[in-house]
Design a protein around this motif. Structure first.
Motif, PDB file in Angstrom:
ATOM      1  N   PHE A   1       3.814  10.699  -6.162  1.00 55.46           N
ATOM      2  CA  PHE A   1       4.861  11.189  -7.062  1.00 55.46           C
ATOM      3  C   PHE A   1       4.262  11.670  -8.381  1.00 55.46           C
ATOM      4  CE2 PHE A   1       8.036  10.419 -10.398  1.00 55.46           C
ATOM      5  CZ  PHE A   1       9.055  11.243  -9.946  1.00 55.46           C
ATOM      6  N   LEU A   2       3.301  10.937  -8.895  1.00 54.22           N
ATOM      7  CA  LEU A   2       2.638  11.375 -10.124  1.00 54.22           C
ATOM      8  C   LEU A   2       1.864  12.670  -9.895  1.00 54.22           C
ATOM      9  CD1 LEU A   2       1.342   7.953 -11.518  1.00 54.22           C
ATOM     10  CD2 LEU A   2       3.321   9.284 -12.274  1.00 54.22           C
ATOM     11  N   ASP A   3       1.252  12.806  -8.724  1.00 49.38           N
ATOM     12  CA  ASP A   3       0.557  14.063  -8.417  1.00 49.38           C
ATOM     13  C   ASP A   3       1.543  15.222  -8.347  1.00 49.38           C
ATOM     14  OD1 ASP A   3      -1.819  12.711  -8.312  1.00 49.38           O
ATOM     15  OD2 ASP A   3      -1.838  12.517  -6.124  1.00 49.38           O
ATOM     16  N   LEU A   4       2.696  14.973  -7.777  1.00 45.38           N
ATOM     17  CA  LEU A   4       3.705  16.035  -7.697  1.00 45.38           C
ATOM     18  C   LEU A   4       4.183  16.440  -9.089  1.00 45.38           C
ATOM     19  CD1 LEU A   4       5.612  17.829  -6.037  1.00 45.38           C
ATOM     20  CD2 LEU A   4       7.204  15.892  -5.921  1.00 45.38           C
ATOM     21  N   ILE A   5       4.366  15.460  -9.958  1.00 41.33           N
ATOM     22  CA  ILE A   5       4.768  15.775 -11.334  1.00 41.33           C
ATOM     23  C   ILE A   5       3.683  16.595 -12.029  1.00 41.33           C
ATOM     24  CG2 ILE A   5       5.320  14.775 -13.586  1.00 41.33           C
ATOM     25  CD1 ILE A   5       7.550  14.512 -11.566  1.00 41.33           C
ATOM     26  N   ASP A   6       2.422  16.239 -11.808  1.00 40.75           N
ATOM     27  CA  ASP A   6       1.321  16.974 -12.433  1.00 40.75           C
ATOM     28  C   ASP A   6       1.274  18.408 -11.917  1.00 40.75           C
ATOM     29  OD1 ASP A   6      -1.208  16.814 -14.096  1.00 40.75           O
ATOM     30  OD2 ASP A   6      -2.021  17.474 -12.158  1.00 40.75           O
TER      31      ASP A   6
ATOM     32  N   ASP B   1       4.342  14.718   2.067  1.00 41.46           N
ATOM     33  CA  ASP B   1       3.687  13.407   2.019  1.00 41.46           C
ATOM     34  C   ASP B   1       4.655  12.332   1.523  1.00 41.46           C
ATOM     35  OD1 ASP B   1       1.391  14.592   2.906  1.00 41.46           O
ATOM     36  OD2 ASP B   1       0.485  14.782   0.905  1.00 41.46           O
ATOM     37  N   LEU B   2       5.437  12.660   0.510  1.00 40.46           N
ATOM     38  CA  LEU B   2       6.418  11.702   0.003  1.00 40.46           C
ATOM     39  C   LEU B   2       7.466  11.370   1.069  1.00 40.46           C
ATOM     40  CD1 LEU B   2       6.972  13.042  -3.636  1.00 40.46           C
ATOM     41  CD2 LEU B   2       5.875  10.899  -2.980  1.00 40.46           C
ATOM     42  N   SER B   3       7.918  12.382   1.792  1.00 41.20           N
ATOM     43  CA  SER B   3       8.907  12.147   2.860  1.00 41.20           C
ATOM     44  C   SER B   3       8.328  11.253   3.947  1.00 41.20           C
ATOM     45  CB  SER B   3       9.355  13.488   3.456  1.00 41.20           C
ATOM     46  OG  SER B   3       9.941  14.319   2.469  1.00 41.20           O
ATOM     47  N   LEU B   4       7.055  11.494   4.305  1.00 43.94           N
ATOM     48  CA  LEU B   4       6.428  10.663   5.337  1.00 43.94           C
ATOM     49  C   LEU B   4       6.266   9.223   4.863  1.00 43.94           C
ATOM     50  CD1 LEU B   4       5.142  10.651   8.144  1.00 43.94           C
ATOM     51  CD2 LEU B   4       2.950  11.233   7.062  1.00 43.94           C
ATOM     52  N   LEU B   5       5.928   9.042   3.600  1.00 44.76           N
ATOM     53  CA  LEU B   5       5.808   7.687   3.069  1.00 44.76           C
ATOM     54  C   LEU B   5       7.147   6.974   3.073  1.00 44.76           C
ATOM     55  CD1 LEU B   5       3.373   8.328   0.070  1.00 44.76           C
ATOM     56  CD2 LEU B   5       2.858   7.090   2.185  1.00 44.76           C
TER      57      LEU B   5
ATOM     58  N   LYS C   1       0.835  -1.208   0.000  1.00 45.98           N
ATOM     59  CA  LYS C   1       0.000   0.000   0.000  1.00 45.98           C
ATOM     60  C   LYS C   1       0.870   1.259   0.000  1.00 45.98           C
ATOM     61  CE  LYS C   1      -3.900  -2.073   2.501  1.00 45.98           C
ATOM     62  NZ  LYS C   1      -4.703  -2.021   3.751  1.00 45.98           N
ATOM     63  N   LEU C   2       1.904   1.263   0.828  1.00 41.84           N
ATOM     64  CA  LEU C   2       2.787   2.435   0.880  1.00 41.84           C
ATOM     65  C   LEU C   2       3.497   2.647  -0.448  1.00 41.84           C
ATOM     66  CD1 LEU C   2       4.341   1.969   4.433  1.00 41.84           C
ATOM     67  CD2 LEU C   2       2.716   3.732   3.729  1.00 41.84           C
ATOM     68  N   ASN C   3       3.894   1.565  -1.080  1.00 44.27           N
ATOM     69  CA  ASN C   3       4.566   1.694  -2.375  1.00 44.27           C
ATOM     70  C   ASN C   3       3.602   2.254  -3.423  1.00 44.27           C
ATOM     71  OD1 ASN C   3       6.591   1.451  -4.272  1.00 44.27           O
ATOM     72  ND2 ASN C   3       6.157  -0.686  -4.719  1.00 44.27           N
ATOM     73  N   HIS C   4       2.351   1.791  -3.389  1.00 46.34           N
ATOM     74  CA  HIS C   4       1.353   2.325  -4.317  1.00 46.34           C
ATOM     75  C   HIS C   4       1.068   3.802  -4.028  1.00 46.34           C
ATOM     76  CE1 HIS C   4      -2.066   2.245  -7.052  1.00 46.34           C
ATOM     77  NE2 HIS C   4      -2.813   2.794  -6.102  1.00 46.34           N
ATOM     78  N   SER C   5       0.929   4.156  -2.740  1.00 47.97           N
ATOM     79  CA  SER C   5       0.698   5.568  -2.389  1.00 47.97           C
ATOM     80  C   SER C   5       1.884   6.435  -2.789  1.00 47.97           C
ATOM     81  CB  SER C   5       0.444   5.681  -0.883  1.00 47.97           C
ATOM     82  OG  SER C   5      -0.699   4.938  -0.501  1.00 47.97           O
ATOM     83  N   LEU C   6       3.083   5.892  -2.657  1.00 46.45           N
ATOM     84  CA  LEU C   6       4.265   6.656  -3.056  1.00 46.45           C
ATOM     85  C   LEU C   6       4.255   6.959  -4.546  1.00 46.45           C
ATOM     86  CD1 LEU C   6       7.018   7.696  -1.926  1.00 46.45           C
ATOM     87  CD2 LEU C   6       7.994   5.523  -2.652  1.00 46.45           C
ATOM     88  N   LEU C   7       3.866   5.982  -5.339  1.00 47.68           N
ATOM     89  CA  LEU C   7       3.806   6.198  -6.785  1.00 47.68           C
ATOM     90  C   LEU C   7       2.723   7.216  -7.146  1.00 47.68           C
ATOM     91  CD1 LEU C   7       4.720   5.424  -9.625  1.00 47.68           C
ATOM     92  CD2 LEU C   7       3.103   3.514  -9.559  1.00 47.68           C
ATOM     93  N   VAL C   8       1.555   7.119  -6.495  1.00 46.53           N
ATOM     94  CA  VAL C   8       0.464   8.055  -6.793  1.00 46.53           C
ATOM     95  C   VAL C   8       0.847   9.474  -6.410  1.00 46.53           C
ATOM     96  CG1 VAL C   8      -1.906   8.673  -6.182  1.00 46.53           C
ATOM     97  CG2 VAL C   8      -1.315   6.275  -6.617  1.00 46.53           C
TER      98      VAL C   8
END
Length: 219
Positions: free
Chosen positions: A91-96, A113-117, A82-89
């Protein structure tokens, strides 16, 4: 300039190579090698963070000032996924956000949020360290056990071969009877006045008898 160089002190210990070089044979013989450090009893500081001997090896996230994102009782594999999936999501939000709204304040929130993940993922991986240490020790002990069994088996095989060679050697020795001894002109061993063998070295022994005695002595 000299004073500035004199007050420069490293906050970290010497590299291991320089520490090991102090334990030369000459220093140890002359009792010049540094003594081992005294065990720390209470609290200490490492990399600028305070630690206590009473603390757990892996401290909870709350004690480190982080918000827990998963419950107290959970499956680590599922939570890591779950954390790996949230990290990817995230990251994509940050890119957007960087593409469409580069000045948006949500950019800093996504970075937090990325740092906490990442902190949670690192913490969950650290919780596997004790299990990893136990498994590593178990594998090492099994390897040592297997090596010792193989060594004992090889020794047993060599022992059986040696016994077979000795058995064959005894079987190949001729069986001399009294008639063979008389036909060969063998005389009894000379005995001196003191009852010892001739010369004390058994010069009257038959060569085959002497060979058999040498074989028995070697066993």
């Amino acid at each position: 300039m000299a004073n500035a160089e004199a007050i420069q002190v490293s906050s970290l210990p010497l590299p291991p190579a320089q520490y090991i070089n102090l334990y030369t044979d000459e220093n140890i013989r002359k009792n010049r090698a540094p003594k081992p450090p005294v065990p720390i009893q209470d609290a200490y500081t490492m990399f600028g963070s305070p630690f206590s001997n009473d603390d757990n090896i892996i401290r909870p996230l709350e004690s480190q000032g982080f918000k827990r994102l998963y419950p107290q009782h959970f499956d680590r594999r599922k939570e890591l996924k779950k954390l790996n999936h949230s990290l990817l999501v995230n990251f994509l939000d940050l890119i957007d956000l960087l593409v469409h709204y580069p000045d948006s304040p949500r950019r800093a929130e996504k970075i937090e949020d990325l740092s906490l993940l990442f902190v949670h993922i690192h913490h969950l991986l650290n919780e596997f360290r004790p299990h990893q240490a136990r498994e590593t020790l178990r594998v090492m002990m099994e390897l040592q056990k297997r090596q010792r069994i193989e060594t004992a088996q090889r020794f047993q095989n060599h022992l059986e071969k040696v016994r077979e060679m000795v058995k064959n050697a005894f079987a190949s020795l001729p069986d001399l009877t009294d008639a063979d001894r008389l036909a060969g002109g063998l005389e009894p061993m000379d005995v001196g006045e003191a009852g010892d063998l001739a010369g004390g070295r058994g010069e009257g022994c038959h060569p085959l008898d002497r060979l058999m005695c040498e074989i028995v002595d070697r066993m």
